[in-house]
Design an enzyme around this catalytic site. Structure first.
Site, PDB file in Angstrom:
ATOM      1  N   ARG A 287      10.351  -1.748  17.141  1.00 50.49           N
ATOM      2  CA  ARG A 287      10.249  -1.165  15.808  1.00 50.49           C
ATOM      3  C   ARG A 287      11.365  -0.150  15.519  1.00 50.49           C
ATOM      4  NH1 ARG A 287       6.759  -0.717  11.823  1.00 50.49           N
ATOM      5  NH2 ARG A 287       5.056  -1.722  12.923  1.00 50.49           N
TER       6      ARG A 287
ATOM      7  N   ILE B  82       6.059  -0.794   7.644  1.00 50.59           N
ATOM      8  CA  ILE B  82       6.148   0.660   7.563  1.00 50.59           C
ATOM      9  C   ILE B  82       7.596   1.077   7.786  1.00 50.59           C
ATOM     10  CG2 ILE B  82       5.400   2.803   8.660  1.00 50.59           C
ATOM     11  CD1 ILE B  82       2.832   1.072   9.473  1.00 50.59           C
ATOM     12  N   LEU B  83       8.082   1.928   6.893  1.00 53.86           N
ATOM     13  CA  LEU B  83       9.468   2.400   6.994  1.00 53.86           C
ATOM     14  C   LEU B  83       9.526   3.707   7.767  1.00 53.86           C
ATOM     15  CD1 LEU B  83      10.520   1.634   3.320  1.00 53.86           C
ATOM     16  CD2 LEU B  83      11.278   0.421   5.378  1.00 53.86           C
TER      17      LEU B  83
ATOM     18  N   HIS C 147       2.042   0.117  -4.578  1.00 55.73           N
ATOM     19  CA  HIS C 147       0.864  -0.181  -3.764  1.00 55.73           C
ATOM     20  C   HIS C 147      -0.283  -0.658  -4.663  1.00 55.73           C
ATOM     21  CE1 HIS C 147      -1.757   0.047  -0.280  1.00 55.73           C
ATOM     22  NE2 HIS C 147      -2.667   0.586  -1.062  1.00 55.73           N
TER      23      HIS C 147
ATOM     24  N   ASP D 144       6.774   8.735   2.465  1.00 59.15           N
ATOM     25  CA  ASP D 144       7.028   9.716   3.528  1.00 59.15           C
ATOM     26  C   ASP D 144       6.749   9.021   4.859  1.00 59.15           C
ATOM     27  OD1 ASP D 144       4.290   9.659   3.821  1.00 59.15           O
ATOM     28  OD2 ASP D 144       3.951  11.670   3.015  1.00 59.15           O
TER      29      ASP D 144
ATOM     30  N   GLY E 254       4.111   8.847   6.627  1.00 62.16           N
ATOM     31  CA  GLY E 254       2.769   8.287   6.773  1.00 62.16           C
ATOM     32  C   GLY E 254       2.665   6.908   6.142  1.00 62.16           C
TER      33      GLY E 254
HETATM   34  C1  GAR Z   1       2.293  -6.473  -4.938  1.00 62.75           C
HETATM   35  O1  GAR Z   1       1.009  -6.601  -5.487  1.00 62.75           O
HETATM   36  C2  GAR Z   1       2.428  -5.106  -4.281  1.00 62.75           C
HETATM   37  O2  GAR Z   1       1.725  -4.100  -4.949  1.00 62.75           O
HETATM   38  C3  GAR Z   1       1.846  -5.393  -2.917  1.00 62.75           C
HETATM   39  O3  GAR Z   1       2.330  -6.671  -2.585  1.00 62.75           O
HETATM   40  C4  GAR Z   1       2.487  -7.442  -3.771  1.00 62.75           C
HETATM   41  C5  GAR Z   1       3.862  -8.081  -3.764  1.00 62.75           C
HETATM   42  O4  GAR Z   1       4.009  -9.018  -4.771  1.00 62.75           O
HETATM   43  N1  GAR Z   1       2.250  -4.405  -1.969  1.00 62.75           N
HETATM   44  C6  GAR Z   1       1.505  -4.054  -0.903  1.00 62.75           C
HETATM   45  O5  GAR Z   1       0.439  -4.551  -0.645  1.00 62.75           O
HETATM   46  C7  GAR Z   1       2.130  -2.968  -0.044  1.00 62.75           C
HETATM   47  N2  GAR Z   1       1.204  -2.545   0.978  1.00 62.75           N
HETATM   48  P1  GAR Z   1       5.459  -9.556  -5.179  1.00 62.75           P
HETATM   49  O6  GAR Z   1       6.200  -9.950  -3.905  1.00 62.75           O
HETATM   50  O7  GAR Z   1       5.202 -10.761  -6.031  1.00 62.75           O
HETATM   51  O8  GAR Z   1       6.185  -8.474  -5.935  1.00 62.75           O
END
Ligand code: GAR
Length: 208
Positions: A65, A92-93, A107, A139, A141
């Site tokens: 990682r 996670i970045l 999110h 951040d 987390g």
């Molecule tokens: C989006 O709904 C985004 O909010 C979610 O993944 C989807 C990507 O869709 N992100 C997460 O779950 C981050 N933990 P997309 O590739 O079509 O933009």
């Protein structure tokens, strides 16, 4: 314009919405590259067709990682971004990436509820009647950084993960596009956990 690198893992529909918005020179941000942790992410092909430089930094497993994160940071830094946008990037970045430029993450839940990789499923399982989408600064987390903006979505009686996620996706791309444009045009400053409009904090975006 502010230089933006977008990170994706899959479809890239939110990335596509950003690309479309950024065609307008008044938008204030230009997408200079799209990167992924998956070489075959559908969104990379979409970006390539739109003439945007793409790169992949395949995740090599948990044991690697730190090295992967450092390589990803170097790839991102080579595009000299003012802002990084994580739009459906499912890793996670770490610190090195966050140190290249501020990172905005999208999110699919109303944080701080339901952080992590299964936000829509977890909200449904918990029985909430309202969920939604959050844009926040990253951040160290997991989905814990300062919240920039949110939009609410009602959970309907017959919802399953797919139907609820589809309604969240229908509103979250506009949330992301409006937020990134506003940050690029107006700048921002952080007061504790509060993201305020204003100049300080993105001096580098002002240079262009
Ligand atoms: C989006 O709904 C985004 O909010 C979610 O993944 C989807 C990507 O869709 N992100 C997460 O779950 C981050 N933990 P997309 O590739 O079509 O933009």
């Amino acid at each position: 314009s502010a230089r933006v690198v977008v990170l994706i893992s899959g479809t890239g529909s939110n990335m596509a919405a950003l690309l479309e918005a950024a065609e307008d020179p008044e938008y204030g941000a230009a997408v200079v590259a799209v990167g992924s942790d998956r070489e075959n992410a559908a969104g990379l092909e979409l970006a390539e067709k739109a003439g945007v430089p793409v790169f992949a930094e395949p995740f090599r497993g948990r044991g690697e990682r730190a090295a992967w994160n450092a390589d990803l940071a170097a790839r991102i830094a080579s595009y000299h971004p003012d802002l990084v946008v994580s739009a459906g990037f499912m890793r996670i970045l770490g610190r090195e990436v966050i140190d290249v430029a501020p990172v905005v993450n999208l999110h699919p839940a109303l944080l701080p509820s339901f952080p992590g990789a299964h936000a829509v499923r977890d909200a449904l399982a918990h029985g909430v009647r309202v969920t939604g989408s959050t844009v926040h600064f990253v951040d160290e987390g997991v989905d814990t950084g300062p919240i920039i903006d949110q939009v609410a979505v009602r959970v309907e009686p017959g919802d399953d993960e797919a139907s609820l996620h589809a309604r969240i996706k229908a509103v979250e791309s506009r949330l992301l596009v409006e937020t990134v444009g506003r940050l690029a045009r107006e700048g921002w400053r952080l007061e504790g956990r509060h993201v305020r409009p204003g100049a300080a904090g993105n001096e580098r975006a002002e240079e262009n």
